[in-house]
Motif scaffolding. Structure first.
Motif, short mmCIF file in Angstrom:
data_model
loop_
_atom_site.label_atom_id
_atom_site.label_comp_id
_atom_site.label_asym_id
_atom_site.label_seq_id
_atom_site.Cartn_x
_atom_site.Cartn_y
_atom_site.Cartn_z
N ILE A 1 4.32 3.60 -2.57
CA ILE A 1 5.48 3.03 -1.66
C ILE A 1 5.28 3.42 -0.13
N TRP A 2 5.04 4.71 -0.16
CA TRP A 2 4.84 5.28 1.40
C TRP A 2 3.86 4.52 2.22
N PHE A 3 2.64 4.42 1.47
CA PHE A 3 1.59 3.75 2.12
C PHE A 3 1.77 2.62 2.54
N PHE A 4 2.59 1.66 1.47
CA PHE A 4 2.70 0.21 2.10
C PHE A 4 3.76 -0.01 3.30
N VAL A 5 4.74 1.03 3.03
CA VAL A 5 5.68 1.20 4.29
C VAL A 5 5.14 1.31 5.62
N THR A 6 4.36 2.31 5.71
CA THR A 6 3.65 2.94 6.93
C THR A 6 2.49 2.16 7.30
N SER A 7 1.75 1.17 6.44
CA SER A 7 0.75 0.72 6.76
C SER A 7 0.31 -0.03 7.92
N PRO A 8 1.49 -0.71 8.40
CA PRO A 8 1.26 -1.34 9.73
C PRO A 8 1.08 -0.43 10.85
N VAL A 9 1.73 0.80 10.90
CA VAL A 9 1.36 1.98 11.79
C VAL A 9 -0.29 2.51 11.85
N HIS A 10 -0.64 2.56 10.55
CA HIS A 10 -2.01 2.92 10.35
C HIS A 10 -2.85 1.92 10.93
N GLY A 11 -2.53 0.66 10.65
CA GLY A 11 -3.11 -0.67 11.12
C GLY A 11 -4.71 -0.79 10.89
N SER A 12 -5.28 0.16 11.05
CA SER A 12 -6.80 0.14 11.07
C SER A 12 -7.31 -0.33 9.53
N LYS A 13 -8.03 -1.20 9.38
CA LYS A 13 -8.57 -1.59 7.90
C LYS A 13 -9.50 -0.52 7.41
N MET A 14 -10.23 0.24 7.99
CA MET A 14 -10.87 1.34 7.82
C MET A 14 -9.87 2.61 7.26
N GLN A 15 -8.88 2.79 8.00
CA GLN A 15 -8.05 3.73 7.88
C GLN A 15 -7.30 3.38 6.62
N LEU A 16 -6.90 2.33 6.45
CA LEU A 16 -6.14 1.88 5.20
C LEU A 16 -6.82 2.12 3.89
N SER A 17 -8.22 1.71 3.97
CA SER A 17 -9.08 1.75 2.95
C SER A 17 -9.35 3.42 2.70
N LEU A 18 -9.60 4.10 3.64
CA LEU A 18 -9.67 5.54 3.61
C LEU A 18 -8.59 6.46 2.72
N LEU A 19 -7.44 5.92 2.97
CA LEU A 19 -6.25 6.56 2.41
C LEU A 19 -6.40 6.15 0.85
N ILE A 20 -6.39 5.20 0.69
CA ILE A 20 -6.35 4.62 -0.68
C ILE A 20 -7.74 5.17 -1.66
N LEU A 21 -9.08 5.24 -1.01
CA LEU A 21 -10.04 5.64 -1.63
C LEU A 21 -9.84 7.29 -1.93
N LEU A 22 -9.26 8.03 -0.97
CA LEU A 22 -9.27 9.64 -1.03
C LEU A 22 -8.31 9.77 -2.04
N SER A 23 -7.10 8.72 -2.44
CA SER A 23 -6.26 9.17 -3.29
C SER A 23 -6.72 8.97 -4.67
N ILE A 24 -7.70 8.21 -4.88
CA ILE A 24 -8.27 8.12 -6.16
C ILE A 24 -9.85 8.57 -6.53
N ILE A 25 -9.92 9.64 -5.59
CA ILE A 25 -11.18 10.49 -5.79
C ILE A 25 -11.41 11.07 -7.24
N PRO A 26 -10.41 11.59 -7.85
CA PRO A 26 -10.71 12.31 -9.23
C PRO A 26 -11.18 11.17 -10.11
N TRP A 27 -10.84 9.93 -10.21
CA TRP A 27 -11.17 8.56 -10.93
C TRP A 27 -12.40 8.05 -10.60
#
Length: 446
Positions: A207-233
C-alpha cells in the motif's frame, strides 16, 4: 554415445575465440556494405542459449534482458528503427555492441565462478529485524513528503506527477535519503515476513509502495524496491518457472506504470505499447554518436565529478554530471531545459573516452566484479550479501545504458558497503529470532 564434458576454462576460451572470429566477419561485412544487424541477432541468440542463465535474478539474466530489449526486440518492432538499422552507422554500432556483449558475458561467468569457488564463509545468526521496520517506514515516508512539499506541493503532484517528478530540483538531498531508507526498508520487510510469516506487514508495504510510487518515479527505482522486498523467495528462483514468469509480468507492469506517471498528461492506454517500444533509444543514440564523433580520449569521463561543485542540485546548465547530460544538451536541448536526459549506452562512453578498445578491460573488470558478488551471495546466503548482489545486478542496466560510472556511484557504493557490513551475518535459515550462532559452512553441508 556420451559427448565429452567441456570444462569451464575450455568453454571460456572457445567463447573468446568465437568472439574474435565473429568480430572479424562483422568488419568484413561492414567493408562489403552488408548489414550486420541480422547476424548480430543470430549470434546473440546463439550465445544466450549456449550460456543460458539458471537463476531469474542474476547478473547474466539482466545482462541478456538489457541486450535483447534494446538491441533485438526494439530494432525488430519499434517504428523508429524500420529500415534505418541497415545503414552503415548502425552496422558499426552492432559490431561495438557485440564486442561488449560477448566479452561482458564471459566476464560475468568468470566472476560468478570465482565467487562461488571461495570456500571461506562467515558465521551467521538468526536475526530479528522487526524493530527496524517501523522507523524506516517513518523515515522513508517523511522523505517522500519533504520531496513533495519542496517541489510544488501536493496539488501539483496530484495534477501533474510526471512534470512534478522532472521539476523536483533542489530536493536532491531528500531524494538520496529516501533511496537509502526505502531500499533498506524494502529488503528488511521481505526478510522479516519470510522469517515471521506475518504477511500483513507486506500488504502494508505494498500500500505504501503504490501511494508513494509517483514520487519514486523512476522505473528502475520502482522495480528495485519490489525486487528487494522479495529477495527471500526470489534469490533461488529458476528461469522459466511460474514464479519467474509472474515476476517478469510484475516488472513489465512497473515499466508501463513508470511510463504512464511520467507522461500521463497526454499518454493514453491505446498509445502505451507503441510509445513503450519507441522508448528504447539507446541504439539510435549510439549510431548517431558514431556518425557525428570521432573516437576520443577522456572526453566526458570526468564529468561525474562536477557533482561535487553542485552537491544539492544542478542549477548551472553549463555543467554536466555525465555523458548523457552532455549529449542530451547537444541533440535534445528542449529536453535538457527541463533536465530530462536521453540515454547513450556504455559503448558510446568507451568510444568517447578510450577510443572504445582501450576501455574494454574496464568493462570486463566491472562485470567480473558484479558476477563475483553474485557468486558470493549464492554461497554465503545472507541478507547483506543478497542485498548488494541484487543492487549491483539491477544497477548493471543503468551502467550499460549510460556511463561506466556516474555521480550516483559516489554515494551508492559507500551505502552498499554499509548495508553489506550491517546485514552480512543475517541468515536466511528459518527459525526463531535470537542470537544463536550458526555457521554458514554447516548450512551448506546440509
Amino acid at each position: 554415445m556420451r559427448l565429452p564434458k567441456i570444462s569451464f576454462q575450455s568453454k571460456i576460451i572457445i567463447n573468446l575465440g568465437l568472439t574474435f572470429i565473429v568480430c572479424l566477419a562483422f568488419f568484413l561485412m561492414l567493408y562489403w556494405g552488408v548489414s550486420t544487424f541480422p547476424f548480430f541477432v543470430l549470434f546473440f541468440l546463439v550465445s544466450a542459449f549456449t550460456n543460458f542463465p539458471k537463476s531469474l535474478v542474476s547478473p547474466l539474466s539482466f545482462f541478456y534482458l538489457y541486450y535483447i530489449s534494446f538491441y533485438v526486440v526494439a530494432p525488430l518492432f519499434a517504428e523508429r528503427y524500420q529500415l534505418v538499422v541497415f545503414e552503415p552507422c548502425y552496422s558499426l554500432a552492432f559490431i561495438l555492441l557485440y564486442v561488449v556483449f560477448s566479452l561482458g558475458q564471459n566476464s560475468i561467468l568468470m566472476g560468478e565462478k570465482y565467487g562461488m569457488s571461495r570456500v571461506s564463509t562467515p558465521s551467521t545468526y538468526d536475526a530479528n529485524v522487526g524493530w527496524l521496520i517501523a522507523p524506516l517506514f517513518f523515515l522513508s515516508t517523511l522523505m517522500c513528503v519533504l520531496i513533495v512539499i519542496n517541489s510544488g506541493g501536493f496539488d501539483y503532484w496530484i495534477d501533474s506527477p510526471g512534470q512534478a517528478f522532472l521539476n523536483r530540483g533542489g530536493t536532491g538531498h531528500f531524494v538520496i535519503l529516501s533511496h537509502f531508507f526505502s531500499i533498506a526498508m524494502s529488503a528488511l520487510v521481505g526478510f522479516y515476513v519470510y522469517k515471521s510469516k506475518r504477511y500483513w506487514v507486506y500488504i502494508i508495504f505494498l500500500i505504501w509502495f503504490f501511494v508513494t510510487s509517483p514520487v519514486h518515479g523512476s522505473k528502475m527505482q520502482l522495480s528495485l524496491l519490489i525486487l528487494l522486498s522479495i529477495i527471500p523467495w526470489l534469490r533461488n528462483t529458476r528461469v522459466l518457472t511460474l514464479r519467474s514468469i509472474s515476476v517478469l509480468l510484475i516488472l513489465v507492469l512497473l515499466f508501463f506504470l513508470g511510463l504512464y506517471f511520467r507522461n500521463n498528461s497526454w499518454l493514453t492506454f491505446d498509445k502505451l505499447i507503441p510509445y513503450a517500444l519507441n522508448y528504447f533509444t539507446a541504439l539510435e543514440n549510439l549510431a548517431i554518436s558514431l556518425r557525428d564523433f570521432e573516437p576520443m580520449f577522456m572526453h566526458t569521463f570526468l564529468l561525474p565529478f562536477n557533482k561535487f561543485l553542485t552537491p544539492f542540485g544542478l542549477s548551472d546548465s553549463s555543467l554536466y554530471y555525465d555523458m548523457n547530460h552532455y549529449l542530451t544538451d547537444i541533440y535534445f536541448p528542449e529536453n535538457w531545459e527541463v533536465r530530462a536526459t536521453e540515454q547513450w549506452p556504455v559503448e558510446t562512453d568507451l568510444y568517447l573516452n578510450f577510443y572504445f578498445v582501450f576501455g574494454l578491460p574496464l568493462v570486463c573488470f566491472y562485470l567480473f566484479f558484479v558476477g563475483y558478488i553474485y557468486g558470493r551471495a549464492k554461497i554465503v546466503d545472507t541478507l547483506g550479501y543478497w542485498m548488494i548482489a541484487f543492487l549491483m545486478t539491477i544497477f548493471l542496466i543503468s551502467h550499460l545504458r549510460g556511463s561506466l560510472y556516474n555521480h550516483v556511484d559516489f554515494y551508492m557504493y559507500p551505502y552498499m558497503f554499509i548495508v553489506w557490513f550491517s546485514f552480512r551475518r543475517y541468515s536466511f535459515k528459518l527459525g526463531s529470532p535470537g542470537p544463536k550462532i550458526i555457521h554458514a559452512s554447516e548450512g551448506l553441508a546440509k
